[in-house]
Design a protein around this motif. Sequence first.
Motif, mmCIF file in Angstrom:
data_model
loop_
_atom_site.group_PDB
_atom_site.id
_atom_site.type_symbol
_atom_site.label_atom_id
_atom_site.label_comp_id
_atom_site.label_asym_id
_atom_site.label_seq_id
_atom_site.Cartn_x
_atom_site.Cartn_y
_atom_site.Cartn_z
ATOM 1 N N GLU A 100 47.134 59.026 80.325
ATOM 2 C CA GLU A 100 46.105 58.903 78.998
ATOM 3 C C GLU A 100 46.806 59.995 77.923
ATOM 4 O OE1 GLU A 100 44.022 56.735 78.645
ATOM 5 O OE2 GLU A 100 44.145 55.797 80.764
ATOM 6 N N THR A 101 47.068 61.244 78.330
ATOM 7 C CA THR A 101 47.556 61.998 77.196
ATOM 8 C C THR A 101 48.758 61.615 76.539
ATOM 9 O OG1 THR A 101 46.692 63.912 78.238
ATOM 10 C CG2 THR A 101 48.402 64.529 76.743
ATOM 11 N N LEU A 102 49.610 60.986 77.074
ATOM 12 C CA LEU A 102 50.885 60.448 76.631
ATOM 13 C C LEU A 102 50.644 59.110 75.842
ATOM 14 C CD1 LEU A 102 53.393 61.194 79.496
ATOM 15 C CD2 LEU A 102 53.061 62.160 77.259
ATOM 16 N N GLY A 103 49.300 58.647 75.809
ATOM 17 C CA GLY A 103 49.164 57.322 74.920
ATOM 18 C C GLY A 103 49.397 56.071 75.930
ATOM 19 N N ARG A 104 49.105 56.081 77.261
ATOM 20 C CA ARG A 104 49.426 55.158 78.016
ATOM 21 C C ARG A 104 51.067 54.557 78.051
ATOM 22 N NH1 ARG A 104 45.756 51.947 79.914
ATOM 23 N NH2 ARG A 104 44.218 53.050 80.707
ATOM 24 N N PRO A 105 52.117 55.188 77.906
ATOM 25 C CA PRO A 105 53.282 54.447 77.720
ATOM 26 C C PRO A 105 53.565 53.609 78.827
ATOM 27 C CG PRO A 105 53.571 56.666 78.796
ATOM 28 C CD PRO A 105 52.025 56.436 78.598
ATOM 29 N N GLU A 106 54.486 52.585 78.326
ATOM 30 C CA GLU A 106 54.750 51.440 79.134
ATOM 31 C C GLU A 106 56.248 51.343 79.695
ATOM 32 O OE1 GLU A 106 53.553 47.571 77.887
ATOM 33 O OE2 GLU A 106 51.655 48.056 77.391
ATOM 34 N N ARG A 107 57.070 52.374 78.726
ATOM 35 C CA ARG A 107 58.567 52.587 79.136
ATOM 36 C C ARG A 107 58.860 53.949 78.931
ATOM 37 N NH1 ARG A 107 62.276 48.252 79.400
ATOM 38 N NH2 ARG A 107 61.328 46.045 79.449
ATOM 39 N N SER A 108 59.898 54.389 79.689
ATOM 40 C CA SER A 108 60.360 55.678 79.625
ATOM 41 C C SER A 108 61.031 55.923 78.062
ATOM 42 C CB SER A 108 61.093 55.919 80.949
ATOM 43 O OG SER A 108 62.499 55.443 80.700
ATOM 44 N N PRO A 109 61.687 56.966 78.159
ATOM 45 C CA PRO A 109 62.397 57.343 76.761
ATOM 46 C C PRO A 109 63.825 56.689 76.961
ATOM 47 C CG PRO A 109 61.416 59.319 77.521
ATOM 48 C CD PRO A 109 61.265 58.350 78.598
ATOM 49 N N PHE A 110 64.011 55.886 77.924
ATOM 50 C CA PHE A 110 65.469 55.256 78.282
ATOM 51 C C PHE A 110 65.302 54.009 78.456
ATOM 52 C CE2 PHE A 110 65.487 59.700 80.223
ATOM 53 C CZ PHE A 110 66.364 60.215 79.506
ATOM 54 N N GLY A 111 63.932 53.665 78.304
ATOM 55 C CA GLY A 111 63.836 51.924 78.275
ATOM 56 C C GLY A 111 63.515 51.551 79.409
ATOM 57 N N TYR A 112 63.319 52.057 80.460
ATOM 58 C CA TYR A 112 62.733 51.567 81.706
ATOM 59 C C TYR A 112 61.307 51.368 81.867
ATOM 60 C CZ TYR A 112 67.545 52.223 83.240
ATOM 61 O OH TYR A 112 69.022 51.965 83.400
ATOM 62 N N PRO A 113 60.652 50.310 82.501
ATOM 63 C CA PRO A 113 59.199 50.229 82.551
ATOM 64 C C PRO A 113 58.801 51.111 83.494
ATOM 65 C CG PRO A 113 60.442 48.386 83.592
ATOM 66 C CD PRO A 113 61.310 49.103 82.990
ATOM 67 N N ILE A 114 57.368 51.780 83.306
ATOM 68 C CA ILE A 114 56.710 52.604 84.222
ATOM 69 C C ILE A 114 55.860 51.781 84.837
ATOM 70 C CG2 ILE A 114 55.146 54.562 83.957
ATOM 71 C CD1 ILE A 114 56.130 55.368 81.294
ATOM 72 N N PRO A 115 55.712 51.812 86.219
ATOM 73 C CA PRO A 115 55.177 51.112 87.012
ATOM 74 C C PRO A 115 53.680 51.282 86.882
ATOM 75 C CG PRO A 115 56.876 51.968 88.327
ATOM 76 C CD PRO A 115 56.840 52.620 86.813
ATOM 77 N N GLY A 116 52.664 50.451 87.295
ATOM 78 C CA GLY A 116 51.299 50.817 87.038
ATOM 79 C C GLY A 116 50.802 49.761 86.032
ATOM 80 N N HIS A 117 51.568 48.922 85.423
ATOM 81 C CA HIS A 117 50.795 47.984 84.724
ATOM 82 C C HIS A 117 50.923 46.667 84.919
ATOM 83 C CE1 HIS A 117 50.976 51.101 81.203
ATOM 84 N NE2 HIS A 117 52.046 51.322 81.535
ATOM 85 N N GLY A 118 50.571 46.494 86.343
ATOM 86 C CA GLY A 118 50.581 45.127 86.779
ATOM 87 C C GLY A 118 51.988 44.679 87.257
ATOM 88 N N ALA A 119 52.316 43.215 87.365
ATOM 89 C CA ALA A 119 53.696 42.885 87.887
ATOM 90 C C ALA A 119 54.733 43.650 87.061
ATOM 91 C CB ALA A 119 53.872 41.558 87.554
#
Length: 176
Positions: free
Chosen positions: A75-94
Motif C-alpha cells: 500500500e505504501t508503495l502505491g500498489r505497484p504492478e511491476r518491479s523496477p525491471f519490468g517484471y510483474p508482481i504476483p498478487g494481481h490475479g492471473a
Amino acid sequence: MLKRLLRDHLVTLDGKKIIRLTPEGLRRAEQMVRRHRLAECLITDVLKVPWWQAYEEAHLLEHGLSDVTEPSLFETLGRPERSPFGYPIPGHGAPPKLTMITLTDIQEGEQVTIDRVFEEDEQLLKFFDEEGIRPGVTVRLEAVAPYRGTVTAQIAGRSIVMGTQVASRIWVNRSK
C-alpha cells in the motif's frame, strides 16, 4: 534441499524424476517473488538506491518481510504492478502473459517499447542504467550486424551499439 521440499509437501517427484510444485509450494514461491519485487520497489523508489543495485539488495530484504509488513509495504508503495525491471508482481490475479520477443528478434527500422530487462547481472544492469535502457523506454533498431555479433539501437536520440547477447536480455513489446 529436494528431500526437505518433499518432506514439507512443497513439491512432488514422479517416476520420471520430474519435480512439480504443489499448490502450497506454488503459493510460497509466489509469495517470495512478490516480496522480492516489492523490496526492489522500496529500494529504488523510497530509499533511492541506484537502480542497478536493487536486485542484489532486494535479496537481503525479502526474507525480512512478513505477512504483517508485506501488505503495508504494498500500500505504501502505491500498489505497484511491476518491479523496477519490468517484471510483474504476483498478487494481481492471473499472471500476465510475458512477451518473449527480445531486441534480437525484431527487424531493422522497427520501433518497440522495452517491457523488461534481465535483472540478475549487476554489471549488465549498470550498462543498461548508463545507456537509459529501462522498461517503458522506446527503442528503434537501427542496424543488425550478425557477423560482428552486434545490434545498434536508438534510444532517446542516441545510437547504442551492443552485443547480441546483451540485446537478448531486453524483452520488448511491438508498437501497435
